[in-house]
Design a protein around this motif. Structure first.
Motif, PDB file in Angstrom:
ATOM      1  N   LYS A  77       0.832  -1.210   0.000  1.00 57.72           N
ATOM      2  CA  LYS A  77       0.000   0.000   0.000  1.00 57.72           C
ATOM      3  C   LYS A  77       0.860   1.251   0.000  1.00 57.72           C
ATOM      4  O   LYS A  77       0.575   2.203  -0.725  1.00 57.72           O
ATOM      5  N   SER A  81       0.947   3.876  -3.086  1.00 59.57           N
ATOM      6  CA  SER A  81       0.495   5.258  -2.860  1.00 59.57           C
ATOM      7  C   SER A  81       1.558   6.255  -3.293  1.00 59.57           C
ATOM      8  O   SER A  81       1.257   7.407  -3.552  1.00 59.57           O
ATOM      9  N   GLU A  82       2.806   5.817  -3.402  1.00 60.05           N
ATOM     10  CA  GLU A  82       3.907   6.682  -3.818  1.00 60.05           C
ATOM     11  C   GLU A  82       4.168   6.583  -5.309  1.00 60.05           C
ATOM     12  O   GLU A  82       5.112   7.171  -5.803  1.00 60.05           O
ATOM     13  N   HIS A  92       4.201   7.514   6.306  1.00 59.65           N
ATOM     14  CA  HIS A  92       3.080   8.005   5.519  1.00 59.65           C
ATOM     15  C   HIS A  92       1.767   7.689   6.217  1.00 59.65           C
ATOM     16  O   HIS A  92       1.540   6.576   6.668  1.00 59.65           O
ATOM     17  N   GLU A  94      -1.362   7.321   5.179  1.00 55.95           N
ATOM     18  CA  GLU A  94      -2.296   6.367   4.592  1.00 55.95           C
ATOM     19  C   GLU A  94      -1.807   4.925   4.649  1.00 55.95           C
ATOM     20  O   GLU A  94      -2.568   4.013   4.405  1.00 55.95           O
TER      21      GLU A  94
END
Length: 125
Positions: A77, A81-82, A92, A94
């Motif tokens: 994840k 997300s990056e 991070h 999230e």
């Protein structure tokens, strides 16, 4: 006796990367399956060549999994997300939080089960 050290920008074989990071080769191959961002070059005979950015990613995955306690899913994840940018901070918001050490919970559960078994033994005897 070890050979000369490679330059920072040099490609590394899976054996060289494994020796450099202390990770077994099978774990590196497994991570290639689990993390689509990790794609070393493959030449004839399926020899893997890790670019400097691959080496950095391997070190980051290793840190997140083995030192910070993230799960495979949590790292997936975080990395996805990056996708649009480079190395966002590992804390991070999230991302899945690191897994807390379940030792205390397991010990409490074991004690509860042990007490239940002892109670059953008393009532059966």
């Amino acid at each position: 006796m070890a050979g000369p050290e490679k330059a920072a920008g040099a490609y590394r074989t899976i054996g060289e990367l494994a020796a450099e990071t202390g990770l077994p080769q099978h774990k590196l191959r497994y991570w290639e399956q689990r993390f689509p961002q990790l794609r070393p070059l493959q030449r004839a005979g399926l020899r893997r060549y890790y670019r400097p950015e691959d080496v950095a990613l391997v070190r980051r995955i290793h840190d997140l999994l083995d030192r910070q306690g993230y799960t495979i899913g949590g790292v997936q994840k975080l990395l996805s997300s990056e996708k649009g940018g480079h190395a966002i901070a590992t804390n991070h918001v999230e991302a899945e939080p690191p897994v807390a050490a379940p030792t205390q919970e397991l010990k409490a559960l074991r004690a509860m089960l042990s007490a239940a078994l002892a109670q059953d033994a008393k009532s059966a005897g």
